[in-house]
Structure formats: C-alpha cells, structure tokens
Design an enzyme around this catalytic site. Structure first.
Site, PDB file in Angstrom:
ATOM      1  N   ARG A  83       0.883  -1.171   0.111  1.00 54.61           N
ATOM      2  CA  ARG A  83      -0.142  -0.162   0.092  1.00 54.61           C
ATOM      3  C   ARG A  83       0.747   1.244  -0.150  1.00 54.61           C
ATOM      4  NH1 ARG A  83      -5.526  -0.831   3.447  1.00 54.61           N
ATOM      5  NH2 ARG A  83      -6.168  -2.722   2.574  1.00 54.61           N
ATOM      6  N   ASP A 130     -14.800   9.479   8.919  1.00 57.74           N
ATOM      7  CA  ASP A 130     -13.758   8.844   8.585  1.00 57.74           C
ATOM      8  C   ASP A 130     -12.586   9.621   8.794  1.00 57.74           C
ATOM      9  OD1 ASP A 130     -13.713   5.587   7.336  1.00 57.74           O
ATOM     10  OD2 ASP A 130     -11.841   6.835   6.657  1.00 57.74           O
TER      11      ASP A 130
END
Length: 281
Positions: free
Chosen positions: A44, A152
């Site tokens: 990632r 979030d």
C-alpha cells in the site's frame, strides 16, 4: 536496495522502518499493525512512494517526521486505513434498528441522530438512510426526522463517499436488484444513490483518537469492525468517549465479532433479531 517487478522498482521494507511505521500509525490513528502486516504496508505504501517520488521507506519516514508535507501524511494514512465494505453488512443490526431501537425511541425529542463511525466508502450510512426511509414509509405517524453523521479518518474516502456514485462490484455486494432499482439512479455503467437518501447524511473527517465533542450527541452509534485494529487501552478509551456522545439510553453497535470493553459498566447488552447492541444505562 530495490527489487524489480516488471518495470517498477519496489523498495524493500526494512525491519526497523516497519517498526517505525507501526509506531507512526499507532500515534496518528490508534491502529495497531503488529507482526505479519509487512506485505500489506509495503504494497500500500509502495504506491505512495511512487506517487511522491520517494526512493525508500526510510525517506518516507524522514518526510513524515519532518512534518513538512501534510498531504503526504494524509496520503499515508489513507493508504493504510481504507478498507472495503458493502451494503447492509450484518443485517441483524439494521433489523435491530428498525424493529427495536427506532420504535423504542419514538417519543424522544428532536431528530433521530445516528453516527456512522469509520464509514469508509459510504455503504453503511447510505444503508442506514435506506432502512430509515423504509421505516418512515411503513410508519407514517413517526415524527422524528433522521440525521446521519458519517465520519472517517480518510479525506479521500469521504470525498468519494459524499458523491454517492458506485460502480462495478460496489453496486452488487450486499444489495439486491430490487433495492438497486428503488434506491439508485443509473448513471451509465454506475449507480448514484437517490438524492433524497443522501440529503440526511453529512460526511466529515473524524479521527477516533481525538475529541468527539464537535459531533453532538446521538441516539445510536454504529462503530463496527474498526476497534479490532486498536489496542485494548485505546479501545476502552474510544468506547468511554462514545458513551459520553450518546443521548440517555442511547445505543452502541459494534461489529459482530467484536466485544465491548466497558470496565465501568456503562452499558447493558440488548439482543434481538439475531444481533447484539449495547444500551447506555
């Protein structure tokens, strides 16, 4: 040292760099990575290195510690904290909401406020809006308006969620063709959530390690499948602060495999419709 994969140079994640990155994520987001997640971090963050023109994870850490590039910090957190989700995940919780919680709190004053914490790409808050809309249609005398706050840590995910536009697998996982017909508007090969369902949702950035005071108080908090990434101490702290963010007798719903860390006994367990919720005493 780099290893070649086709035409892309992938820097090697050294053990000390991994430990330093784990420390960064713990302090920045509360997430505990631990051993065995080296491949996930490398894959990632490797994309972040390429996008930022950095040659190594050590250079990435120097940039993060220098605090000269807030966009880099955001990109790194987004890369690790973005998780896949789907529509009506753990349907038992939605059944509990419509068959127990909404009727029980029908006479409370003001709007029925729901917090979807760690909402990721938006399927949870939109699913909540859908079941809320259906409940109102079946119970025309219900007077409380629905308000959903979806939060979030990832600004990128929030921006995408706020668009309400879904394509590919995200339009089919967890949702039936009938629901897609009722709740969505076709946009080419994609589907847009009905504006009436989007209207009751506000998206905003919220780090669960930081104060919730600016969010107000809620009838229900959905905080599912996120606390499993936290240490026991951080998990207990987040739950204690969520208790303070609930209205009297408000409800907290966790993921189906998560347990409540409540040493002070603030909550009582409520079961029904195949699911579990925790009601503030």
């Amino acid at each position: 040292m780099t290893e070649r994969y086709g035409y892309t140079a992938q820097p090697r994640l050294q053990p000390q760099d991994y430990r330093d990155l784990c420390d960064f994520f713990l302090k920045a987001s509360g997430i505990v990575l631990g051993e065995g997640k080296e491949y996930l971090v490398s894959s990632r963050l490797g994309r972040v290195l390429r996008e930022q023109g950095l040659d190594s994870f050590a250079e990435l850490l120097r940039e993060l510690k220098g605090s000269r590039n807030p966009r880099l910090r955001t990109a790194v957190l987004d890369a690790i904290t973005t998780n896949e989700t789907f529509w009506f995940r753990d349907m038992a919780h939605f059944n509990l909401l419509t068959q127990t919680i909404l009727p029980e709190r029908a006479t409370e004053p003001g709007a029925f406020r729901v917090w979807s914490a760690a909402c990721s790409s938006g399927q949870e808050p939109y699913s909540l809006s859908m079941v809320g809309s259906d409940f109102r249609k079946k119970n025309p005398g219900y007077r409380r308006n629905l308000e959903i706050t979806a939060t979030d840590l990832s600004e990128q995910v929030l921006a995408e969620a706020a668009k309400g536009l879904y394509c590919g697998l995200s339009t089919v996982r967890g949702i039936t063709p009938e629901q897609r017909r009722r709740y969505f508007i076709p946009r080419g090969d994609c589907f847009e959530v009905d504006p009436e369902l989007r209207r009751v949702i506000s998206f905003r950035k919220q780090n669960l390690m930081e104060s919730f005071a600016g969010l107000g108080r809620f009838d229900v908090i959905f905080c599912r499948n996120v606390l499993i990434y936290f240490s026991a101490t951080t998990k207990a702290d987040v739950i204690a602060r969520m208790a303070q963010s609930l209205k009297p007798k408000g409800y907290l719903l966790l993921g189906s495999t998560e347990s409540l860390s409540d040493p002070k006994g603030r909550f009582e367990m409520i079961t029904g419709q195949g699911g579990i919720a925790y009601r503030l005493k």
